[in-house]
Design an enzyme around this catalytic site. Sequence first.
Site, mmCIF file in Angstrom:
data_model
loop_
_atom_site.group_PDB
_atom_site.id
_atom_site.type_symbol
_atom_site.label_atom_id
_atom_site.label_comp_id
_atom_site.label_asym_id
_atom_site.label_seq_id
_atom_site.Cartn_x
_atom_site.Cartn_y
_atom_site.Cartn_z
ATOM 1 N N ASP A 81 0.816 -1.213 0.000
ATOM 2 C CA ASP A 81 0.000 0.000 0.000
ATOM 3 C C ASP A 81 0.850 1.265 0.000
ATOM 4 O OD1 ASP A 81 -2.043 -1.827 0.226
ATOM 5 O OD2 ASP A 81 -3.173 -0.632 1.654
ATOM 6 N N ASP A 123 -1.006 -5.379 4.492
ATOM 7 C CA ASP A 123 -2.333 -4.802 4.684
ATOM 8 C C ASP A 123 -3.512 -5.641 4.201
ATOM 9 O OD1 ASP A 123 -0.500 -2.816 5.279
ATOM 10 O OD2 ASP A 123 -1.819 -1.222 4.622
ATOM 11 N N SER A 517 -4.961 5.057 5.509
ATOM 12 C CA SER A 517 -3.879 4.161 5.891
ATOM 13 C C SER A 517 -3.856 4.040 7.403
ATOM 14 C CB SER A 517 -2.549 4.729 5.399
ATOM 15 O OG SER A 517 -1.468 4.139 6.075
#
Length: 616
Positions: A81, A123, A517
Site C-alpha cells: 500500500d 495490509d 492508511s
Amino acid sequence: MPKYRSATTTHGRNMAGARALWRATGMTDADFGKPIIAVVNSFTQFVPGHVHLRDLGKLVAEQIEAAGGVAKEFNTIAVDDGIAMGHGGMLYSLPSRELIADSVEYMVNAHCADAMVCISNCDKITPGMLMASLRLNIPVIFVSGGPMEAGKTKLSDQIIKLDLVDAMIQGADPKVSDSQSDQVERSACPTCGSCSGMFTANSMNCLTEALGLSQPGNGSLLATHADRKQLFLNAGKRIVELTKRYYEQNDESALPRNIASKAAFENAMTLDIAMGGSTNTVLHLLAAAQEAEIDFTMSDIDKLSRKVPQLCKVAPSTQKYHMEDVHRAGGVIGILGELDRAGLLNRDVKNVLGLTLPQTLEQYDVMLTQDDSVKNMFRAGPAGIRTTQAFSQDCRWDSLDDDRANGCIRSLEHAYSKDGGLAVLYGNFAENGCIVKTAGVDDSILKFTGPAKVYESQDDAVDAILGGKVVAGDVVIIRYEGPKGGPGMQEMLYPTSFLKSMGLGKACALITDGRFSGGTSGLSIGHVSPEAASGGSIGLIEDGDLIAIDIPNRGIQLQVSDAELAARREAQEARGDKAWTPKNRERQVSFALRAYASLATSADKGAVRDKSKLGG
C-alpha cells in the site's frame, strides 16, 4: 467422522490420473492417505513485509512433513500500500483483498487440501487469507512475517524514532531541507517486516491473535529476530495436530469458525479499540465476520467503542512507541491481560493451541507468567542493522516494560483515555456510520465545526492542500472514493500527511467515503456510508456548507436543512445516468476494477461483494 478432503484425489482407481500428477510433485505411495496441508505463502520482492518470506514456507513445510502430513506450498499476490499510495495504483489495493481470498479458495478447493498454514503479513494479505479461511472452514494457523524495526536517526543532536509516515510528511514539508528529507527517507524503513507502527498490517496481525487463529507473539515479535523462527516451526507441527483432531476425531473445535466465534470477534474488536488500531481493521473484521456467517456489524463495534478505554498508544498516534515497544511490554497478550482484568473480554474462547483465554493469560501474560522462556521471548528487541533477512539477530532488551502506570501498555486505572482508540460516528450524511481513529486526534479538536471544501478525487484534494487553497478551520471533503466510486476505496494517507506538512494537522478535518492508511492520524474521518456513488448524502455537500463533528457524542452533521438536502437530491437524480458520479473527474478505470465496482458494497458492510446480485 469427516473424510479427508484430499482422499477425493488420492484414492480410488478412477483417480489414477490425479495420483500420477501427485507423484510428479514428489509424492509416493506412503503419502496417499496423509493429510495434504496447503502452505499459503505470500512471498514477493515488491513488499518489504514479504521480501523475507521466500524460505519460510519451506521451514513450515518441513515441520508438516516431519509431523506426518504432506505440505504443498503456493503464493498469493501482495500489494504494498505504501508504494501504491498517491497514484492510480491505490485503486487496486482493497480489491486485491477479494482476489487473495478467492485465489486461496480456488487453490485449496481445486486440489482438495485438508488444512492450511497462512503466511501473511501486510495490509490486504492477512484479511484476504482470513476471509478465505473462514469461508473454507478447514483447520488453519496464521503465522505472519512480523513487524519491521523502527527507524532511527539523529536530528538536532537527538536520536529519534521514525517510520514511513515521517518520510512522507517531511518529503512534502517546504520548511524541511533536502538533506534532512533524504536522511529521514533513508532511515525510516530499515529492515524487512510490516511497517513499524500500529498501522493496518500490524493491527491485523495482532487481531489474528485475539481471534485465536495465531500463536502468542505473532502480532509483535520482530521479523528480524531469531525467536520468530519458533512460531513458524510450531505452526508446522501444530497444524497437523489440528487437522487430525478434526478429520480423525471429529473434533469441530479445531475449525476456524469455532475458534473465531462471535465472542472471539468481540474480543478482537475490543483489543483493536484498546490499542488504537488502524481504521481499516473495521472493514476487514466486518468482511471476515460475513465469511464466517457471524452477525457482527457496525452496531456491535459502536457499542464496544463506548465502553473500551485506550490502553496502548503506538505510532502514528505517538512517536514514543512502535511495535518493538509493544512487544517489550508483553505484546497482544499483555493488552488482553489488562482488558481481562478490567472485565472487558469474553473468557470462554480458545485459540489454535487449544488454550482458553485464562490459560493463555496464565502462561503468556508477562504480568502473570512464571515461565522465564516466555519473559525472555518478550524481551526480544531490535538490532538496528539494515537487513532483508528473517531471524537475522538475537538482541534483547535488558528488561521488560511492565510499568502499567506510565509504560507502553497501561492498566485500566492508568488508561491513556477512558474512550478507546476507534469510534463510530453517525449523522445526516453518514446514516450508516463512519469511522475515526480517536487515538490519533488531538484533544483540542474532538469537537470541530468548519466550512466544507469539496473535492471529487484524492488528486484534486492533494493539489489544493499543497497549493494553499485549504486553510485553518476547513473541513476537507473527498468523495466518490468509496469502494464503488473510486473504485477501490483509496487510502488518503497523502492528503492527511500533507495537511501536517502544511502545518494544518490540528487545524483542519478531513472526511471521506474512502479510507485511511493505518499510518494516518489527525481528525480524519473515513468510511462514510452510504458512499457518494451509492446515493449517499456526502454527495450532496457543497463548498461552504458547515460541518459539525462531535466525537465525544459520536455525531457528525451537515448543517443544512432537510428541505435543502431534498432539493439537492432531486437535482442530483435529474442527472439521469450521470447521477451520483463525479462531475469533473477524468480517471481511467480498467475492466478489472469496473467488475469489482459492479458488486462492491459500502464500507459499513465491509466493502465486500453484494451477494444479492449474484443469486443462489
